[in-house]
Design a protein around this motif. Structure first.
Motif, PDB file in Angstrom:
ATOM      1  N   ASP A 173       0.838  -1.352  -0.045  1.00 51.26           N
ATOM      2  CA  ASP A 173      -0.143   0.025  -0.078  1.00 51.26           C
ATOM      3  C   ASP A 173       0.744   1.002   0.066  1.00 51.26           C
ATOM      4  N   LEU A 174       0.695   2.242  -0.935  1.00 48.90           N
ATOM      5  CA  LEU A 174       1.386   3.390  -1.255  1.00 48.90           C
ATOM      6  C   LEU A 174       0.894   4.336  -0.690  1.00 48.90           C
ATOM      7  N   PHE A 175       1.408   5.487   0.340  1.00 50.44           N
ATOM      8  CA  PHE A 175       0.729   6.549   0.603  1.00 50.44           C
ATOM      9  C   PHE A 175       1.573   7.555   0.163  1.00 50.44           C
ATOM     10  N   ILE A 176       1.200   8.447  -0.645  1.00 53.44           N
ATOM     11  CA  ILE A 176       2.047   9.785  -0.947  1.00 53.44           C
ATOM     12  C   ILE A 176       1.407  10.876  -0.363  1.00 53.44           C
ATOM     13  N   VAL A 177       2.342  11.913   0.130  1.00 59.84           N
ATOM     14  CA  VAL A 177       2.039  13.092   0.692  1.00 59.84           C
ATOM     15  C   VAL A 177       2.835  14.336   0.134  1.00 59.84           C
ATOM     16  N   LEU A 178       2.365  15.222  -0.521  1.00 59.71           N
ATOM     17  CA  LEU A 178       3.139  16.600  -0.881  1.00 59.71           C
ATOM     18  C   LEU A 178       2.829  17.535  -0.203  1.00 59.71           C
ATOM     19  N   ARG A 179       4.037  17.965   0.457  1.00 60.40           N
ATOM     20  CA  ARG A 179       4.023  18.856   1.681  1.00 60.40           C
ATOM     21  C   ARG A 179       4.923  20.228   1.314  1.00 60.40           C
ATOM     22  N   VAL A 180       4.355  21.428   1.760  1.00 62.47           N
ATOM     23  CA  VAL A 180       5.183  22.636   1.392  1.00 62.47           C
ATOM     24  C   VAL A 180       5.754  22.953   2.630  1.00 62.47           C
ATOM     25  N   TYR A 181       7.029  23.483   2.783  1.00 59.73           N
ATOM     26  CA  TYR A 181       7.624  23.814   4.054  1.00 59.73           C
ATOM     27  C   TYR A 181       8.259  25.173   3.716  1.00 59.73           C
ATOM     28  N   ALA A 182       7.847  26.226   4.993  1.00 56.21           N
ATOM     29  CA  ALA A 182       8.620  27.474   4.730  1.00 56.21           C
ATOM     30  C   ALA A 182      10.028  27.497   4.960  1.00 56.21           C
ATOM     31  N   PRO A 183      10.799  28.431   4.365  1.00 59.05           N
ATOM     32  CA  PRO A 183      12.478  28.290   4.678  1.00 59.05           C
ATOM     33  C   PRO A 183      12.888  28.093   6.129  1.00 59.05           C
ATOM     34  N   HIS A 184      12.285  28.286   7.151  1.00 58.31           N
ATOM     35  CA  HIS A 184      12.577  28.030   8.258  1.00 58.31           C
ATOM     36  C   HIS A 184      12.360  26.561   8.772  1.00 58.31           C
ATOM     37  N   GLY A 185      11.572  25.965   7.960  1.00 56.18           N
ATOM     38  CA  GLY A 185      11.346  24.518   8.495  1.00 56.18           C
ATOM     39  C   GLY A 185       9.825  24.261   8.823  1.00 56.18           C
ATOM     40  N   LYS A 186       9.231  25.054   8.935  1.00 55.33           N
ATOM     41  CA  LYS A 186       7.907  24.758   9.417  1.00 55.33           C
ATOM     42  C   LYS A 186       6.745  24.212   7.936  1.00 55.33           C
ATOM     43  N   GLU A 187       6.029  23.758   8.518  1.00 56.70           N
ATOM     44  CA  GLU A 187       5.240  23.255   7.278  1.00 56.70           C
ATOM     45  C   GLU A 187       3.971  24.030   7.010  1.00 56.70           C
ATOM     46  N   VAL A 188       3.774  24.202   5.775  1.00 58.51           N
ATOM     47  CA  VAL A 188       2.835  25.164   5.409  1.00 58.51           C
ATOM     48  C   VAL A 188       1.481  24.312   5.348  1.00 58.51           C
ATOM     49  N   VAL A 189       0.438  24.638   5.763  1.00 60.78           N
ATOM     50  CA  VAL A 189      -0.890  23.770   5.467  1.00 60.78           C
ATOM     51  C   VAL A 189      -1.953  24.475   5.149  1.00 60.78           C
ATOM     52  N   PHE A 190      -2.938  23.979   4.500  1.00 59.16           N
ATOM     53  CA  PHE A 190      -4.051  24.334   3.957  1.00 59.16           C
ATOM     54  C   PHE A 190      -5.484  24.081   4.621  1.00 59.16           C
ATOM     55  N   GLN A 191      -6.500  24.695   4.405  1.00 59.29           N
ATOM     56  CA  GLN A 191      -7.957  24.263   4.811  1.00 59.29           C
ATOM     57  C   GLN A 191      -8.305  23.053   4.029  1.00 59.29           C
ATOM     58  N   GLY A 192      -8.505  21.877   4.651  1.00 60.42           N
ATOM     59  CA  GLY A 192      -9.181  20.797   3.988  1.00 60.42           C
ATOM     60  C   GLY A 192     -10.768  20.527   4.278  1.00 60.42           C
ATOM     61  N   ALA A 193     -11.122  19.829   3.612  1.00 57.28           N
ATOM     62  CA  ALA A 193     -12.613  19.510   3.830  1.00 57.28           C
ATOM     63  C   ALA A 193     -13.152  19.280   5.207  1.00 57.28           C
ATOM     64  N   ILE A 194     -12.150  18.427   5.967  1.00 56.74           N
ATOM     65  CA  ILE A 194     -12.496  18.032   7.340  1.00 56.74           C
ATOM     66  C   ILE A 194     -11.289  18.639   8.289  1.00 56.74           C
ATOM     67  N   ASP A 195     -10.076  18.644   7.725  1.00 54.67           N
ATOM     68  CA  ASP A 195      -9.030  19.043   8.782  1.00 54.67           C
ATOM     69  C   ASP A 195      -8.472  20.242   8.246  1.00 54.67           C
ATOM     70  N   PRO A 196      -8.191  21.291   9.144  1.00 52.80           N
ATOM     71  CA  PRO A 196      -7.690  22.492   8.763  1.00 52.80           C
ATOM     72  C   PRO A 196      -6.312  22.546   8.745  1.00 52.80           C
ATOM     73  N   HIS A 197      -5.836  21.452   8.889  1.00 53.09           N
ATOM     74  CA  HIS A 197      -4.118  21.444   8.820  1.00 53.09           C
ATOM     75  C   HIS A 197      -3.662  20.307   7.552  1.00 53.09           C
ATOM     76  N   THR A 198      -4.140  20.661   6.495  1.00 52.30           N
ATOM     77  CA  THR A 198      -3.991  19.747   5.248  1.00 52.30           C
ATOM     78  C   THR A 198      -2.923  19.935   4.611  1.00 52.30           C
ATOM     79  N   PRO A 199      -2.198  18.958   3.995  1.00 50.03           N
ATOM     80  CA  PRO A 199      -0.860  19.037   3.294  1.00 50.03           C
ATOM     81  C   PRO A 199      -1.487  19.415   1.717  1.00 50.03           C
ATOM     82  N   ILE A 200      -0.643  20.056   0.970  1.00 48.02           N
ATOM     83  CA  ILE A 200      -1.060  20.501  -0.261  1.00 48.02           C
ATOM     84  C   ILE A 200      -1.628  19.403  -1.361  1.00 48.02           C
ATOM     85  N   GLY A 201      -1.104  18.048  -0.994  1.00 44.11           N
ATOM     86  CA  GLY A 201      -1.730  16.857  -1.764  1.00 44.11           C
ATOM     87  C   GLY A 201      -1.500  15.710  -1.128  1.00 44.11           C
ATOM     88  N   GLN A 202      -2.345  14.635  -1.389  1.00 45.04           N
ATOM     89  CA  GLN A 202      -2.043  13.200  -0.703  1.00 45.04           C
ATOM     90  C   GLN A 202      -2.782  12.118  -1.853  1.00 45.04           C
TER      91      GLN A 202
END
Length: 89
Positions: free
Chosen positions: A29-58
Motif C-alpha cells: 500500500d503506497l501513501f504519497i503526501v506532498l508537503r510545503v515547508y517555509a524556509p525556516h522548516g515549518k510546514e505550510v498547511v491548508f484548510q481541507g474539507a475536514i482537517d484545517p491542517h491539510t498538506p497540499i496533496g495526498q
C-alpha cells in the motif's frame, strides 16, 4: 525534501508522481503526501474539507490495483479499474 527555493513558486493545477517500487512482500500500500515547508522548516498547511491542517496533496494506491483504464486516464489523472490484481505485484 529540496533545498529552499531561491524565489517564490506557484503550483497551479494537478500534481502527479511516478514511482518504481521494489519489495519482498506480495503487495504494498503506497501513501504519497506532498508537503510545503517555509524556509525556516515549518510546514505550510491548508484548510481541507475536514482537517484545517491539510498538506497540499495526498494520495494512495495498493500496488496490485494499479491497472489503468487507458480510455478514462489522463496524464495527471490516472483512472484505476480495480477490477483485477496486477500479476507482478
Amino acid at each position: 525534501m529540496s533545498e529552499p527555493l531561491a524565489e517564490a513558486m506557484e503550483i497551479t493545477g494537478p500534481s502527479a508522481v511516478k514511482l518504481w517500487v521494489s519489495s519482498t512482500t506480495s503487495d504494498a500500500d503506497l501513501f504519497i503526501v506532498l508537503r510545503v515547508y517555509a524556509p525556516h522548516g515549518k510546514e505550510v498547511v491548508f484548510q481541507g474539507a475536514i482537517d484545517p491542517h491539510t498538506p497540499i496533496g495526498q494520495g494512495w494506491l495498493r500496488a496490485s490495483h494499479r491497472k489503468l483504464d487507458l480510455k478514462l486516464s489522463t496524464p495527471y489523472r490516472p483512472y484505476h479499474t480495480h477490477d483485477e490484481k496486477t500479476a507482478d505485484a
